[in-house]
Design an enzyme around this catalytic site. Structure first.
Site, PDB file in Angstrom:
ATOM      1  N   HIS A  91     -14.118  -1.630  -5.155  1.00  0.00           N
ATOM      2  CA  HIS A  91     -13.198  -2.800  -4.809  1.00  0.00           C
ATOM      3  C   HIS A  91     -13.412  -3.838  -5.860  1.00  0.00           C
ATOM      4  CE1 HIS A  91     -12.902  -1.021  -0.610  1.00  0.00           C
ATOM      5  NE2 HIS A  91     -14.231  -0.825  -0.560  1.00  0.00           N
ATOM      6  N   ASP A 114     -10.561   5.361   0.922  1.00  0.00           N
ATOM      7  CA  ASP A 114     -11.921   4.485   1.619  1.00  0.00           C
ATOM      8  C   ASP A 114     -11.899   4.778   3.022  1.00  0.00           C
ATOM      9  OD1 ASP A 114     -13.622   2.635   2.048  1.00  0.00           O
ATOM     10  OD2 ASP A 114     -12.597   0.890   1.395  1.00  0.00           O
TER      11      ASP A 114
HETATM   12 ZN   LIG Z   1     -16.074   2.095   1.257  1.00  0.00          ZN
END
Ligand SMILES: [Zn+2]
Length: 454
Positions: free
Chosen positions: A269, A320
């Protein structure tokens, strides 16, 4: 040696026609020849590109996709979604995880991902008790990877605390939590569990700065060796604010100050970063692990890609939460997020006249590959034979050539454009369907009916 022949292929130095690829008995590329005859080859009239590595997955979350899309009370954000996720995972046994992960991996492969990096924190039984084999859940992931054929980098997650500075874990986190010495045993047991999965790699993943202290982080990183090290970082503004309040430093600054971050690392991220942090990540050699579909779904924010790329930063993409699984869509959304924020077009590629699709794809290969710790990401001798074959007659590709094929796939294509996939030289998708799709899909359906009826 098996011989594959493709009408067109994307090689490290560009597009080539009539490409012959020799595959050795281990499933690695032994040789690549351009302008080659088809004689003696299994010939394919399509566009061969290197399979894309997926650098961040929590496979079990595929089973809760779409179940957290109702407005909650008050502010609805990542932290509310996390509570839904905790309630879902509390019910899963190892067979459930194997069934859900196999479904996720089959979908990944059908969309063009040929390798996955599993960020695996579901170690213990629902009540926090230990399984007899500490790697029981890693075995479930290994089974799913073997069934789907996807290349696997397995990252046992180190999770010890809740909140910055070493707070006690919540009950919802008891399936994740271990002391560093037990974590070392989980890593060793995971290596054993994956011994029969071809070319699998075991790295480590300190979950986040929230889940460690400086000392425990240093402890687990010291044992990582050359293997990949991944960490969630700066996904949410609140996380950065809490880190500032606790330490006086932003999350990425804290990490880079406290441990030696280098090319083994993937910062997953890294959404909320200052210009100084952007420069420091780029200089460190770490890969930014961007997960655009999940970051959009969770309302995380948009990564500052242009300054990062201008300073030589590397990124890869991950699916993810697996709320949707589509390799091309991840790249499309990555670019579209930048366009929407900056009110401009073609952001990833700065050079005039060059293809954005090609730039996205090349960069996701170049960053995603080191993040897996595996020899993938290129159609070249010494790499694993992971190939995605695009349908040249699909409406988004027909009549085009070269980089326009990648632009067509990423910006104008759909899920029917990937015609075949080879992983480790083995055909796992033919005519757009994974060879195990029916069996895996039936088991997934039975698992989900039972879980959601409970
Ligand atoms: Zn993650």
């Amino acid at each position: 040696m098996k011989m594959l022949h493709f009408a067109h292929a994307l090689l490290p130095d560009g597009w080539a026609d009539d490409v012959r690829i020799a595959v050795d008995e281990r499933g690695w590329i032994g040789g690549v020849e351009r302008g080659a005859a088809k004689a003696g080859c299994e010939a394919h009239d399509g566009i061969a590109v290197p399979g894309l590595p997926n650098l961040h997955s929590h496979a079990f979350q595929r089973g809760m996709a779409g179940l957290a899309e109702r407005r909650g009370s008050g502010e609805d954000n990542f932290w509310g979604w996390r509570q839904v996720m905790y309630r879902f995972l509390a019910r899963l046994d190892p067979d459930d995880v194997a069934a859900i992960a196999a479904q996720a991996y089959v979908e990944m492969v059908e969309s063009g991902f040929t390798a996955v990096t599993e960020f695996h924190y579901l170690h213990h039984a629902p009540d926090g008790g230990r399984y007899a084999d500490l790697a029981e859940m890693a075995v479930a992931i290994a089974r799913a990877a073997a069934e789907s054929g996807i290349g696997l980098t397995h990252l046992p997650v180190f999770y010890r605390f809740c909140g910055f500075g070493g707070g006690a874990p919540e009950p919802g986190q008891r399936r994740f939590v271990s002391e560093p010495d037990e974590f070392a045993r989980i890593v060793a047991a995971s290596r054993h569990a994956l011994r029969d999965v071809a070319d699998a790699v075991v790295g480590i993943a300190p979950h986040s700065i929230r889940a460690v202290t400086r000392d425990t982080l240093a402890d687990v990183v010291a044992d990582a060796g050359a293997a990949p090290i991944h960490i969630h970082i700066a996904e949410q503004r609140r996380e950065v604010e809490e880190c500032l309040a606790w330490s006086g430093r932003r999350s990425v600054d804290w990490l880079l100050d406290e441990v030696p971050v280098d090319g083994r690392w993937c910062l997953v991220h890294a959404t909320h970063v200052s210009p100084g942090e952007v420069a420091r990540i780029a200089a460190s050699g770490a890969v930014a692990g961007l997960c655009p579909i999940t970051e959009a779904n969770l309302g995380d924010g948009i990564y500052p890609l242009p300054p990062f790329l201008a300073q030589g930063g590397r990124f890869g993409i991950g699916s993810d939460s697996n709320v949707r699984i589509d390799a091309a869509e991840e790249l499309r959304l990555l670019e579209y997020g930048q366009r929407l924020r900056d009110e401009t077009r073609n952001v990833t590629e700065a050079a005039q006249g060059r293809s954005t699709g090609r730039s996205l794809y090349d960069r996701a290969l170049a960053g995603g590959t080191p993040a897996t710790g595996r020899a993938v990401g290129a159609l070249a001798p010494g790499r694993r034979c992971d190939i995605v074959l695009l349908d040249p007659d699909h409406p988004a590709l027909v009549g085009r050539g070269g980089d326009h094929w990648l632009d067509g796939w990423i910006f104008a294509g759909d899920g029917r454009l990937v015609r075949s996939v080879w992983i480790g030289g083995r055909a796992v998708v033919t005519e757009g369907r994974h060879v195990a799709r029916e069996r895996v899909g039936r088991r997934f359906a039975a698992t989900m009916r039972r879980l959601l009826a409970a």
